[in-house]
Scaffold this motif. Structure first.
Motif, PDB file in Angstrom:
ATOM      1  N   ALA A  33       0.865  -1.163   0.000  1.00  0.00           N
ATOM      2  CA  ALA A  33       0.000   0.000   0.000  1.00  0.00           C
ATOM      3  C   ALA A  33       0.912   1.226   0.000  1.00  0.00           C
ATOM      4  CB  ALA A  33      -0.889   0.015   1.239  1.00  0.00           C
ATOM      5  N   MET A  34       0.411   2.340  -0.522  1.00  0.00           N
ATOM      6  CA  MET A  34       1.223   3.547  -0.646  1.00  0.00           C
ATOM      7  C   MET A  34       0.503   4.729  -0.044  1.00  0.00           C
ATOM      8  SD  MET A  34       3.970   2.608  -2.189  1.00  0.00           S
ATOM      9  CE  MET A  34       4.642   4.242  -2.556  1.00  0.00           C
ATOM     10  N   TYR A 111       4.207   3.309   8.104  1.00  0.00           N
ATOM     11  CA  TYR A 111       4.866   3.275   6.804  1.00  0.00           C
ATOM     12  C   TYR A 111       6.352   3.004   6.975  1.00  0.00           C
ATOM     13  CZ  TYR A 111       0.569   4.660   4.570  1.00  0.00           C
ATOM     14  OH  TYR A 111      -0.717   4.662   4.105  1.00  0.00           O
ATOM     15  N   ASP A 112       6.899   2.287   5.996  1.00  0.00           N
ATOM     16  CA  ASP A 112       8.249   1.740   6.151  1.00  0.00           C
ATOM     17  C   ASP A 112       9.333   2.568   5.472  1.00  0.00           C
ATOM     18  OD1 ASP A 112       7.039  -0.684   7.317  1.00  0.00           O
ATOM     19  OD2 ASP A 112       6.371  -1.058   5.267  1.00  0.00           O
ATOM     20  N   SER A 113       9.196   2.751   4.183  1.00  0.00           N
ATOM     21  CA  SER A 113      10.212   3.456   3.403  1.00  0.00           C
ATOM     22  C   SER A 113       9.646   4.776   2.909  1.00  0.00           C
ATOM     23  CB  SER A 113      10.651   2.611   2.201  1.00  0.00           C
ATOM     24  OG  SER A 113      11.237   1.413   2.633  1.00  0.00           O
ATOM     25  N   TRP A 114      10.502   5.804   2.898  1.00  0.00           N
ATOM     26  CA  TRP A 114      10.078   7.146   2.523  1.00  0.00           C
ATOM     27  C   TRP A 114      11.001   7.714   1.448  1.00  0.00           C
ATOM     28  CZ3 TRP A 114       6.010   9.802   5.053  1.00  0.00           C
ATOM     29  CH2 TRP A 114       5.442   9.118   6.129  1.00  0.00           C
ATOM     30  N   GLY A 115      10.433   8.537   0.596  1.00  0.00           N
ATOM     31  CA  GLY A 115      11.245   9.275  -0.354  1.00  0.00           C
ATOM     32  C   GLY A 115      11.817  10.521   0.299  1.00  0.00           C
ATOM     33  N   GLN A 116      12.538  11.306  -0.515  1.00  0.00           N
ATOM     34  CA  GLN A 116      13.211  12.493   0.016  1.00  0.00           C
ATOM     35  C   GLN A 116      12.313  13.718   0.003  1.00  0.00           C
ATOM     36  OE1 GLN A 116      13.389  11.606  -3.105  1.00  0.00           O
ATOM     37  NE2 GLN A 116      13.034  13.541  -4.169  1.00  0.00           N
ATOM     38  N   GLY A 117      11.191  13.627  -0.685  1.00  0.00           N
ATOM     39  CA  GLY A 117      10.219  14.707  -0.707  1.00  0.00           C
ATOM     40  C   GLY A 117      10.367  15.639  -1.897  1.00  0.00           C
ATOM     41  N   THR A 118       9.272  16.301  -2.237  1.00  0.00           N
ATOM     42  CA  THR A 118       9.269  17.309  -3.291  1.00  0.00           C
ATOM     43  C   THR A 118       8.479  18.514  -2.798  1.00  0.00           C
ATOM     44  OG1 THR A 118       8.803  17.713  -5.643  1.00  0.00           O
ATOM     45  CG2 THR A 118       7.216  16.345  -4.465  1.00  0.00           C
ATOM     46  N   GLN A 119       9.031  19.701  -3.030  1.00  0.00           N
ATOM     47  CA  GLN A 119       8.433  20.919  -2.498  1.00  0.00           C
ATOM     48  C   GLN A 119       7.272  21.386  -3.374  1.00  0.00           C
ATOM     49  OE1 GLN A 119       9.320  22.975   0.332  1.00  0.00           O
ATOM     50  NE2 GLN A 119       7.364  23.960  -0.217  1.00  0.00           N
ATOM     51  N   VAL A 120       6.156  21.676  -2.752  1.00  0.00           N
ATOM     52  CA  VAL A 120       5.013  22.292  -3.418  1.00  0.00           C
ATOM     53  C   VAL A 120       4.759  23.639  -2.749  1.00  0.00           C
ATOM     54  CG1 VAL A 120       2.524  22.161  -3.840  1.00  0.00           C
ATOM     55  CG2 VAL A 120       3.957  20.114  -4.092  1.00  0.00           C
TER      56      VAL A 120
END
Length: 124
Positions: A33-34, A111-120
């Protein structure tokens, strides 16, 4: 271990739209799941939207319901967040994350793994 990379963020005027992407490598996303989360300066990370492994079930935060749509393409190993009618208060760093246990959730700790993020950034 799955690696996640978000993209699609940027500067947009209030009322505009953006589509965020979350591309995975290292493992197929169809196992997970995401979720999408966001964090504004000085605030805690908060839930935005989540989708089950097949895409048949989704949940949203009340603050984005009716404006944001989460979707996934398991063949492309990518999850999307379509954001419309953006408001200044949507300004944040947006993160995608995987959830390996059964079911979808709005709780970041699940939640297990995360990305580095993107700014909005939404200008008012």
């Amino acid at each position: 271990q799955v690696q996640l990379v978000e993209s699609g963020g940027g500067l947009v005027q209030a009322g505009g739209s953006l589509r965020l992407s979350c591309a995975a490598s290292g493992r197929t996303l169809s196992y997970y799941a995401m979720g999408w989360f966001r964090q504004a300066p000085g605030k805690e990370r908060e839930f935005v939207a989540a989708i089950n492994w097949s895409g048949s079930s989704t949940i949203y935060a009340d603050s984005v319901k009716g404006r944001f749509t989460i979707s996934r393409d398991n063949a492309q190993n990518t999850v999307y967040l379509q954001m419309s009618s953006l408001k200044h208060e949507d300004t944040a760093v947006y993160y995608c994350a995987t959830k390996s246990h059964y079911g979808i959730s709005g709780t970041p700790a699940e939640y297990d793994s995360w990305g580095q993020g993107t700014q909005v950034t939404v200008s008012s």
